[in-house]
Design a protein around this motif. Sequence first.
Motif, PDB file in Angstrom:
ATOM      1  N   ILE A  71      12.403   9.994 -25.558  1.00 18.46           N
ATOM      2  CA  ILE A  71      11.458   9.069 -24.944  1.00 18.46           C
ATOM      3  C   ILE A  71      11.278   9.458 -23.483  1.00 18.46           C
ATOM      4  O   ILE A  71      12.245   9.441 -22.707  1.00 18.46           O
ATOM      5  CB  ILE A  71      11.965   7.614 -25.036  1.00 18.46           C
ATOM      6  N   SER A  72      10.065   9.829 -23.110  1.00 14.61           N
ATOM      7  CA  SER A  72       9.777  10.150 -21.716  1.00 14.61           C
ATOM      8  C   SER A  72       9.557   8.849 -20.954  1.00 14.61           C
ATOM      9  O   SER A  72       8.691   8.045 -21.311  1.00 14.61           O
ATOM     10  CB  SER A  72       8.539  11.045 -21.607  1.00 14.61           C
ATOM     11  N   VAL A  77       6.938   1.885 -20.993  1.00 16.47           N
ATOM     12  CA  VAL A  77       8.104   2.164 -21.841  1.00 16.47           C
ATOM     13  C   VAL A  77       9.181   1.122 -21.572  1.00 16.47           C
ATOM     14  O   VAL A  77       9.369   0.683 -20.442  1.00 16.47           O
ATOM     15  CB  VAL A  77       8.642   3.581 -21.562  1.00 16.47           C
ATOM     16  N   CYS A  78       9.897   0.736 -22.621  1.00 16.32           N
ATOM     17  CA  CYS A  78      11.037  -0.165 -22.451  1.00 16.32           C
ATOM     18  C   CYS A  78      12.292   0.667 -22.236  1.00 16.32           C
ATOM     19  O   CYS A  78      12.642   1.504 -23.069  1.00 16.32           O
ATOM     20  CB  CYS A  78      11.200  -1.066 -23.679  1.00 16.32           C
ATOM     21  N   LEU A  79      12.943   0.441 -21.124  1.00 15.84           N
ATOM     22  CA  LEU A  79      14.150   1.169 -20.748  1.00 15.84           C
ATOM     23  C   LEU A  79      15.323   0.199 -20.708  1.00 15.84           C
ATOM     24  O   LEU A  79      15.250  -0.824 -20.024  1.00 15.84           O
ATOM     25  CB  LEU A  79      13.964   1.811 -19.375  1.00 15.84           C
ATOM     26  N   TRP A 168      26.327   8.705 -15.853  1.00 14.39           N
ATOM     27  CA  TRP A 168      25.574   7.619 -15.224  1.00 14.39           C
ATOM     28  C   TRP A 168      24.768   6.827 -16.257  1.00 14.39           C
ATOM     29  O   TRP A 168      24.379   5.678 -16.001  1.00 14.39           O
ATOM     30  CB  TRP A 168      24.670   8.145 -14.118  1.00 14.39           C
ATOM     31  N   ARG A 169      24.555   7.395 -17.445  1.00 16.24           N
ATOM     32  CA  ARG A 169      23.791   6.684 -18.470  1.00 16.24           C
ATOM     33  C   ARG A 169      24.529   5.452 -19.000  1.00 16.24           C
ATOM     34  O   ARG A 169      23.932   4.623 -19.688  1.00 16.24           O
ATOM     35  CB  ARG A 169      23.436   7.629 -19.619  1.00 16.24           C
ATOM     36  N   ARG A 225      18.326   9.611 -25.420  1.00 20.24           N
ATOM     37  CA  ARG A 225      16.929   9.775 -25.824  1.00 20.24           C
ATOM     38  C   ARG A 225      15.981   9.716 -24.632  1.00 20.24           C
ATOM     39  O   ARG A 225      14.894  10.280 -24.655  1.00 20.24           O
ATOM     40  CB  ARG A 225      16.528   8.683 -26.819  1.00 20.24           C
ATOM     41  N   TYR A 226      16.406   9.019 -23.565  1.00 23.59           N
ATOM     42  CA  TYR A 226      15.517   8.760 -22.444  1.00 23.59           C
ATOM     43  C   TYR A 226      15.510   9.948 -21.497  1.00 23.59           C
ATOM     44  O   TYR A 226      16.543  10.356 -20.963  1.00 23.59           O
ATOM     45  CB  TYR A 226      15.928   7.476 -21.724  1.00 23.59           C
TER      46      TYR A 226
END
Length: 230
Positions: A71-72, A77-79, A168-169, A225-226
Amino acid sequence: MGHHILPGNPPVELILRRSPRARRISLRVSRLDGRVTLTLPRGVREGEALDFARTKESWLRAQLATQPDSISVSEGVCLPVEGQPRLIQRGLGKRIVLDAQSITLPGPPEHMPARLQAWLKTLARERLAQASDRHAQALGRPYARLSLRDTRSRWGSCTSAGGLMYSWRLVMAPPVVLDYVAAHEVAHLAEMNHSPAFWAVVARLCPGYHAPRQWLRQHGTDLHRYRFDG
């Protein structure tokens, strides 16, 4: 059979698997979760298989970069932030504003990914430092330093010199998950292993750690994915 890290940015974790039915060395990238499997036929040395993987590194990274489930990060977009999905939207002002359902940030759309990544890293450092400080104080063992990386192979690590490293994710995961990883790594300050004594320390620092540990196993790959490369 084991794991191996292919150095680079980002490092790539190879899952080594030996198969008596395989006729040749093969590399496979899972379309489901991006896991990379290096299969070895009977009689092939591990070093030979790793050499093969290195010759295929360009192909491998191209495959990982085009994972269909990536997902870019961009407007609309929902982050996830701290376990809650937030809609990315543009706004006025000078700073990024986080609320229960959205992330609002000013500036041109092309700058959004880099700004969000930097903001997430800052938030991650704050949250991980708070959790690490709390657990280290409870354990009675200080750590030497804290660093952040973007690693697919592990969520955290602890060196024998007391250096803590985290992905950091983790700030995108629920807070209890981030807290568990901090407890896990701080526990290594006392036990540099995964013995029963180590897990006893983890349980003392983070009661009920099994649930967030299971969350990472089931959903951790989703955080990768992000993409923030625009």
